[in-house]
Design an enzyme around this catalytic site. Sequence first.
Site, mmCIF file in Angstrom:
data_model
loop_
_atom_site.group_PDB
_atom_site.id
_atom_site.type_symbol
_atom_site.label_atom_id
_atom_site.label_comp_id
_atom_site.label_asym_id
_atom_site.label_seq_id
_atom_site.Cartn_x
_atom_site.Cartn_y
_atom_site.Cartn_z
ATOM 1 N N HIS A 160 0.844 -1.212 0.000
ATOM 2 C CA HIS A 160 0.000 0.000 0.000
ATOM 3 C C HIS A 160 0.866 1.244 0.000
ATOM 4 C CE1 HIS A 160 0.986 -0.179 4.257
ATOM 5 N NE2 HIS A 160 0.522 1.042 4.388
ATOM 6 N N LYS A 200 9.519 -2.650 3.328
ATOM 7 C CA LYS A 200 10.724 -2.598 4.169
ATOM 8 C C LYS A 200 10.676 -3.674 5.238
ATOM 9 C CE LYS A 200 14.214 0.200 5.634
ATOM 10 N NZ LYS A 200 14.968 -1.045 5.585
ATOM 11 N N LYS A 224 3.855 -2.198 12.048
ATOM 12 C CA LYS A 224 4.846 -1.409 12.772
ATOM 13 C C LYS A 224 5.079 -0.067 12.076
ATOM 14 C CE LYS A 224 8.139 -4.068 14.192
ATOM 15 N NZ LYS A 224 9.397 -4.845 14.267
ATOM 16 N N ASP A 228 4.252 5.861 11.761
ATOM 17 C CA ASP A 228 4.183 6.770 10.616
ATOM 18 C C ASP A 228 5.438 6.758 9.760
ATOM 19 O OD1 ASP A 228 1.593 7.717 10.854
ATOM 20 O OD2 ASP A 228 2.170 9.224 12.345
ATOM 21 N N LYS A 287 9.807 -8.845 4.784
ATOM 22 C CA LYS A 287 10.812 -9.533 5.606
ATOM 23 C C LYS A 287 11.503 -10.582 4.766
ATOM 24 C CE LYS A 287 12.243 -9.375 9.888
ATOM 25 N NZ LYS A 287 12.204 -8.228 10.801
ATOM 26 N N SER A 331 16.004 3.504 10.057
ATOM 27 C CA SER A 331 16.230 3.016 8.692
ATOM 28 C C SER A 331 15.581 3.973 7.687
ATOM 29 C CB SER A 331 15.598 1.636 8.515
ATOM 30 O OG SER A 331 16.488 0.638 8.929
#
Length: 471
Positions: A65, A70, A94, A99, A106, A362
């Site tokens: 979405h 990530k 998460k 945000d 993963k 990250s």
Amino acid sequence: MSQGASFLAQVEASFDRAAALTKHHPTLLGQIRQCNTVVQFSFPLRRDDGTLETIHAWRAEHSQHKLPTKGGIRYDVNVDAEETMALAALMTYKCAVVDVPFGGAKGGIAISRHKYSEGELERITRRYTFELVRKNYIGPGIDVPAPDFGTGPKEMAWIADTYAQIRSDDLNALGCVTGKPVQLGGIRGRTEATGRGVYFGVREACDVVEDMKALGLTPGLAGKRVVVQGLGNVGYHAAKFLEEGGAIIVGIAEREGALHNPKGLDLEKVVAHRKEKGTCLGFPGATDITQSLSALELDCDILVPAALERQLTAENAPKIKAKIIAEGANGPTTSEADAILQQRGVLVLPDLYLNAGGVTVSYFEWLKNLSHVRFGRMEKRFDEGFARGLLGGVERLTGKALGMKEKAELTHGADEIDLVNSGLEETMIGAYQGVRDTKVALGASVDLRTAAMVTAIDKVAVIYREMGIFP
Ligand code: NAD
């Protein structure tokens, strides 16, 4: 030990509990819950001794979405498709909670890294990256891996280098992976980010007077007794920052056994002892616990599981003495244990909020890679000059001169590390307040995990709704 339902079933059960509290269209909820895509590949490895072995690996992209997706890459013998999908789903939720504008993903390779030489690990990592590139499962705008259990900056450097060699025309190639060494496009503060985020989250929870009163604890972190499971990236840094914040580390559990000292363990000395002896056991002044898992039942205020999933189960949950469970690891508490802990009034700070510090920083690293400039480089000197001018004016007006040290502190312009830590702190504080507000709005019987999941579902749902796909 019975670990109950699978990790994926556990994540999905947690989603379903939260989804039932929302008013979103059932098809929309189904779309969010489903793992969008998962790829599996096997490739041969020639070991240093000349023998051949087949390596099995996965990458799951749970939700696109938002792009890129990530999520970390895990090296562990227990890695499989289901576990990878469960962890990818957690990443979607998460990122939404804090945000961070990514979908969840993963990856994993089913190996025990300790059984391979550095050269073998490099060959495995580079081949894994090559497979990801070939299948379009990596890229700064597609899918951006990061470290997880069993991987660190070195593996991320191999991934970045392999990707950049293949996609040499990609100006943003360094943004294909995060958690890189600073010299290779990494960001200061990433290594310790997850543990630092755990600290900010625990500190925030301990500062809510009414919540601490309900637990029979005094507000504030100072003096709280902590047990940590796992002395890896997350566990070590969480313990370090909690200790610096005034908490007392009374127990440390590692794979070979655990240590207990109700008066407190000196973290750095334990780390040095383990490095020298190859085991944490035998640390002067501490009691050895050979059954490492039983250390989770030690008398303490805060338990930080920061090693593996499904460590708190129906079996040990009734015996846990901690009043606060701070989930540094992903999925350390089974659904059965969760229900028992909630019924016993234990405050569980859920993984999908508490360990989001890593993905938050990250995100900062990815932004740095895309902008091709170190944070603070443009404004640091200007800010310092401005602050010096302002202070000079105050000194002239008041007729009082500040000391050199005080002046230096007040006129310090922000470096990259200052900005990263400040952005992380702001994110963890803001997200905790958001999740707690949702919990309060949903009613006393709703736990923080469900509240965090509702928060995440609402944030993902709005994207699909704004696109006009779902009512
Ligand atoms: P890591 O490999 O750096 O450390 C894991 C530690 O756990 C190691 O020291 C290992 O020896 C120890 N361990 C293994 N089995 C154990 C056992 N049975 N009992 C006690 N200790 C044991 O991994 P990490 O990056 O710290 O990840 C730990 C957890 O945190 C994982 O669940 C991971 O998904 C999660 N996590 C990591 C990050 C990150 O940024 N690294 C971010 C979010 C979540």
